[in-house]
Design a protein around this motif. Structure first.
Motif, PDB file in Angstrom:
ATOM      1  N   ALA A  96      16.389 -71.143 -62.179  1.00 25.45           N
ATOM      2  CA  ALA A  96      17.654 -71.944 -61.880  1.00 25.45           C
ATOM      3  C   ALA A  96      18.882 -71.043 -61.627  1.00 25.45           C
ATOM      4  CB  ALA A  96      17.825 -72.803 -63.074  1.00 25.45           C
ATOM      5  N   ALA A  97      19.810 -71.530 -61.026  1.00 24.06           N
ATOM      6  CA  ALA A  97      21.085 -70.706 -60.584  1.00 24.06           C
ATOM      7  C   ALA A  97      22.179 -71.673 -60.979  1.00 24.06           C
ATOM      8  CB  ALA A  97      21.117 -70.317 -59.156  1.00 24.06           C
ATOM      9  N   LEU A  98      22.773 -71.458 -62.047  1.00 17.40           N
ATOM     10  CA  LEU A  98      23.791 -72.356 -62.707  1.00 17.40           C
ATOM     11  C   LEU A  98      25.325 -71.937 -62.166  1.00 17.40           C
ATOM     12  CD1 LEU A  98      22.823 -73.381 -66.089  1.00 17.40           C
ATOM     13  CD2 LEU A  98      22.315 -74.714 -63.880  1.00 17.40           C
ATOM     14  N   ARG A  99      26.013 -72.545 -61.970  1.00 20.09           N
ATOM     15  CA  ARG A  99      27.602 -72.307 -61.728  1.00 20.09           C
ATOM     16  C   ARG A  99      28.285 -71.634 -62.893  1.00 20.09           C
ATOM     17  NH1 ARG A  99      30.807 -76.314 -58.706  1.00 20.09           N
ATOM     18  NH2 ARG A  99      30.249 -77.685 -60.280  1.00 20.09           N
ATOM     19  N   GLU A 100      29.309 -70.874 -62.655  1.00 12.07           N
ATOM     20  CA  GLU A 100      30.186 -70.516 -63.880  1.00 12.07           C
ATOM     21  C   GLU A 100      31.431 -71.318 -63.849  1.00 12.07           C
ATOM     22  OE1 GLU A 100      31.624 -67.672 -66.746  1.00 12.07           O
ATOM     23  OE2 GLU A 100      29.693 -67.995 -65.871  1.00 12.07           O
ATOM     24  N   PRO A 101      31.486 -71.921 -64.879  1.00 12.40           N
ATOM     25  CA  PRO A 101      32.750 -72.983 -65.028  1.00 12.40           C
ATOM     26  C   PRO A 101      34.064 -72.091 -64.842  1.00 12.40           C
ATOM     27  CG  PRO A 101      31.044 -73.340 -66.860  1.00 12.40           C
ATOM     28  CD  PRO A 101      30.798 -72.334 -66.086  1.00 12.40           C
ATOM     29  N   ARG A 102      35.040 -72.870 -64.342  1.00 16.45           N
ATOM     30  CA  ARG A 102      36.349 -72.302 -64.010  1.00 16.45           C
ATOM     31  C   ARG A 102      37.125 -71.827 -65.291  1.00 16.45           C
ATOM     32  NH1 ARG A 102      35.892 -76.683 -60.833  1.00 16.45           N
ATOM     33  NH2 ARG A 102      37.384 -77.515 -61.870  1.00 16.45           N
ATOM     34  N   THR A 103      37.101 -72.697 -66.155  1.00 13.34           N
ATOM     35  CA  THR A 103      37.974 -72.307 -67.150  1.00 13.34           C
ATOM     36  C   THR A 103      37.377 -72.062 -68.470  1.00 13.34           C
ATOM     37  OG1 THR A 103      38.039 -74.593 -68.238  1.00 13.34           O
ATOM     38  CG2 THR A 103      39.627 -74.410 -66.210  1.00 13.34           C
ATOM     39  N   PRO A 104      38.193 -71.173 -69.327  1.00  9.71           N
ATOM     40  CA  PRO A 104      37.505 -70.905 -70.704  1.00  9.71           C
ATOM     41  C   PRO A 104      36.902 -71.912 -71.407  1.00  9.71           C
ATOM     42  CG  PRO A 104      39.615 -69.579 -70.346  1.00  9.71           C
ATOM     43  CD  PRO A 104      39.608 -70.655 -69.041  1.00  9.71           C
ATOM     44  N   GLU A 105      37.713 -73.266 -71.454  1.00  8.06           N
ATOM     45  CA  GLU A 105      37.312 -74.184 -72.267  1.00  8.06           C
ATOM     46  C   GLU A 105      36.035 -74.758 -71.782  1.00  8.06           C
ATOM     47  OE1 GLU A 105      41.573 -73.360 -72.450  1.00  8.06           O
ATOM     48  OE2 GLU A 105      40.280 -74.079 -70.930  1.00  8.06           O
ATOM     49  N   ARG A 122      41.454 -80.181 -74.623  1.00  5.38           N
ATOM     50  CA  ARG A 122      42.072 -79.515 -73.075  1.00  5.38           C
ATOM     51  C   ARG A 122      41.311 -79.933 -72.121  1.00  5.38           C
ATOM     52  NH1 ARG A 122      43.151 -73.350 -75.871  1.00  5.38           N
ATOM     53  NH2 ARG A 122      44.949 -73.833 -77.126  1.00  5.38           N
ATOM     54  N   VAL A 123      40.061 -79.736 -72.122  1.00  6.76           N
ATOM     55  CA  VAL A 123      39.116 -80.086 -71.028  1.00  6.76           C
ATOM     56  C   VAL A 123      39.439 -81.841 -70.649  1.00  6.76           C
ATOM     57  CG1 VAL A 123      36.693 -80.863 -70.259  1.00  6.76           C
ATOM     58  CG2 VAL A 123      37.475 -78.564 -71.259  1.00  6.76           C
ATOM     59  N   VAL A 124      39.469 -82.634 -71.797  1.00 10.51           N
ATOM     60  CA  VAL A 124      39.777 -84.223 -71.442  1.00 10.51           C
ATOM     61  C   VAL A 124      41.131 -84.358 -70.758  1.00 10.51           C
ATOM     62  CG1 VAL A 124      39.936 -86.325 -72.430  1.00 10.51           C
ATOM     63  CG2 VAL A 124      38.022 -84.666 -73.027  1.00 10.51           C
ATOM     64  N   LEU A 125      42.140 -83.391 -71.435  1.00 14.11           N
ATOM     65  CA  LEU A 125      43.319 -83.708 -70.962  1.00 14.11           C
ATOM     66  C   LEU A 125      43.601 -83.237 -69.654  1.00 14.11           C
ATOM     67  CD1 LEU A 125      46.485 -84.130 -71.336  1.00 14.11           C
ATOM     68  CD2 LEU A 125      46.734 -82.075 -72.352  1.00 14.11           C
ATOM     69  N   ALA A 131      33.992 -84.842 -72.292  1.00 15.47           N
ATOM     70  CA  ALA A 131      34.011 -83.304 -72.152  1.00 15.47           C
ATOM     71  C   ALA A 131      32.584 -82.960 -71.844  1.00 15.47           C
ATOM     72  CB  ALA A 131      34.775 -82.828 -73.190  1.00 15.47           C
ATOM     73  N   ALA A 132      31.731 -83.117 -72.354  1.00  9.33           N
ATOM     74  CA  ALA A 132      30.268 -82.830 -72.069  1.00  9.33           C
ATOM     75  C   ALA A 132      30.099 -83.054 -70.607  1.00  9.33           C
ATOM     76  CB  ALA A 132      29.390 -83.421 -73.067  1.00  9.33           C
ATOM     77  N   GLU A 133      30.357 -84.377 -70.276  1.00  8.13           N
ATOM     78  CA  GLU A 133      30.108 -84.519 -68.683  1.00  8.13           C
ATOM     79  C   GLU A 133      30.906 -83.613 -67.843  1.00  8.13           C
ATOM     80  OE1 GLU A 133      31.236 -88.548 -68.338  1.00  8.13           O
ATOM     81  OE2 GLU A 133      29.497 -89.413 -69.261  1.00  8.13           O
ATOM     82  N   LEU A 134      31.964 -83.384 -67.993  1.00 10.26           N
ATOM     83  CA  LEU A 134      32.836 -82.552 -67.222  1.00 10.26           C
ATOM     84  C   LEU A 134      32.200 -80.909 -67.434  1.00 10.26           C
ATOM     85  CD1 LEU A 134      36.330 -83.940 -68.326  1.00 10.26           C
ATOM     86  CD2 LEU A 134      35.236 -84.139 -65.972  1.00 10.26           C
ATOM     87  N   ALA A 135      31.754 -80.530 -68.393  1.00 11.51           N
ATOM     88  CA  ALA A 135      31.118 -79.314 -68.553  1.00 11.51           C
ATOM     89  C   ALA A 135      29.923 -79.105 -67.662  1.00 11.51           C
ATOM     90  CB  ALA A 135      30.830 -78.810 -70.078  1.00 11.51           C
ATOM     91  N   VAL A 136      28.982 -80.232 -68.004  1.00 10.64           N
ATOM     92  CA  VAL A 136      27.956 -80.141 -67.142  1.00 10.64           C
ATOM     93  C   VAL A 136      28.162 -80.209 -65.672  1.00 10.64           C
ATOM     94  CG1 VAL A 136      26.028 -81.591 -66.623  1.00 10.64           C
ATOM     95  CG2 VAL A 136      26.356 -81.285 -69.023  1.00 10.64           C
ATOM     96  N   ALA A 137      29.059 -81.020 -65.255  1.00 11.77           N
ATOM     97  CA  ALA A 137      29.460 -81.054 -63.872  1.00 11.77           C
ATOM     98  C   ALA A 137      29.941 -79.759 -63.327  1.00 11.77           C
ATOM     99  CB  ALA A 137      30.476 -82.221 -63.510  1.00 11.77           C
ATOM    100  N   ALA A 138      30.410 -79.102 -64.222  1.00 11.30           N
ATOM    101  CA  ALA A 138      30.850 -77.507 -63.554  1.00 11.30           C
ATOM    102  C   ALA A 138      29.917 -76.621 -63.625  1.00 11.30           C
ATOM    103  CB  ALA A 138      32.002 -77.131 -64.808  1.00 11.30           C
ATOM    104  N   LEU A 139      28.724 -76.968 -64.566  1.00 14.39           N
ATOM    105  CA  LEU A 139      27.610 -76.119 -64.144  1.00 14.39           C
ATOM    106  C   LEU A 139      26.710 -76.076 -63.169  1.00 14.39           C
ATOM    107  CD1 LEU A 139      26.312 -76.013 -68.097  1.00 14.39           C
ATOM    108  CD2 LEU A 139      27.036 -73.855 -66.891  1.00 14.39           C
TER     109      LEU A 139
END
Length: 304
Positions: free
Chosen positions: A25-34, A60-63, A156-164
């Motif tokens: 698997a090749a996942l993406r690197e999320p853009r922000t530290p959060e 911070r991610v939700v905001l 926030a988990a949904e946003l983190a997963v989408a970033a991956l």
């Protein structure tokens, strides 16, 4: 499409797959530290636990996500908030006034800075945020930050997963060897195509439809398939369901990641269930619908 279709594939399923992901698997690197911090945290925590274990990055991610929605709303793209609602109309008027007022004096800066500097725009944005249920953004605009709740952690988990997640591999080739399909009364695997980064599987849905006449008139009863919710193999690995063709046709096409693991001989495709609908064909009668908890498992045997 760069993110999972989370309406049809619950984020919990994707998190579980990330923990037992097949090799390659090749996942993406999320853009922000959060986002990166939350992506790491999901290896050990359920989405509903994130607000308690990682409240600062969750907030911070939700905001950030809610500010993006607000940024679209001030130019007329309201998303989940109805454009005809009074809060949305007040926001549009305030944003228009703000742009007109400052067009000759300065360029518009970051949205949050503008909101802090302009009480009228901030008040309109606060009303819109409250009407949309954006509690983290509403707290920021009031100056009294809200403590993240379990629902915020799941968002926030949904946003983190989408970033991956990577984009689906829409190319593909037919794998060598035979493809043996095992179906059910409703579902049947029609094709499997393996590409460089993943595979595509098409499943035919033949859910029953029934038209019944009773004392109240004609009633249409139907089951609509929601697609695959989980894909595993006989080695214990899981695969990410990245995207699914929109509903409305009997054949649903799914893009999964990564390629089947070396040595895997069987893919198990778990149905995400059905949506049951009961619709009165009398115009004066309202229809109704409810989720039906039906789980089916298909088996795809990979060729040598």
């Amino acid at each position: 499409m760069a993110s999972t279709d989370l309406e049809n594939v619950p984020v919990e399923n994707t998190v579980r797959a990330l923990r037992r992901l097949a090799p390659g698997a090749a996942l993406r690197e999320p853009r922000t530290p959060e986002l990166r911090a939350l992506a790491r945290a999901l290896r050990d925590h359920a989405p509903s636990e994130l607000a308690r274990t990682h409240p600062v990055p969750v907030a911070r991610v939700v905001l950030a996500g809610q500010l993006r929605a607000l940024d679209r709303a001030v130019i007329g793209f309201f998303g989940a908030c109805h454009p005809a609602g009074p809060e949305a109309a007040r926001l549009a008027r305030a944003a228009h006034y703000s742009r007109t007022r400052h067009s000759r004096t300065r360029r518009a800066g970051p949205l949050l800075d503008r909101l802090r500097a302009e009480p009228g725009l901030r008040a309109a944005a606060l009303g819109w945020a409250e009407a949309c249920g954006h509690r983290i953004l509403a707290g920021e605009l009031r100056g009294v930050p809200e403590v993240p709740a379990a629902g915020d952690g799941r968002l926030a988990a949904e946003l983190a997963v989408a970033a991956l997640l990577p984009a689906p591999d829409r190319g593909g080739r037919v794998p060598s060897g035979d493809l043996v399909r095992t179906g059910s009364a409703f579902l049947d695997v029609r094709s499997l195509r393996i590409g460089d980064r993943g595979f595509r599987v098409d499943v035919e849905s033949a859910a029953p439809v029934e038209l019944v006449r009773d004392e109240e008139g004609l009633t249409l009863r139907a089951l609509w398939w929601k697609g695959l919710g989980r894909v595993t193999d006989d080695l214990g690995h899981e695969y990410l369901v990245l995207a699914k063709d929109p509903a409305g046709t009997p054949r649903a096409r799914h893009w999964c990641h990564p390629r089947p693991a070396p040595g895997a001989r069987v893919l198990r495709l778990e149905s995400a269930g059905y949506r049951g609908e009961r619709l009165r064909l009398d115009v004066a009668s309202a229809g109704s619908s409810a989720d039906v908890l039906v789980k089916l498992e298909l088996t795809v045997r990979l060729g040598a």
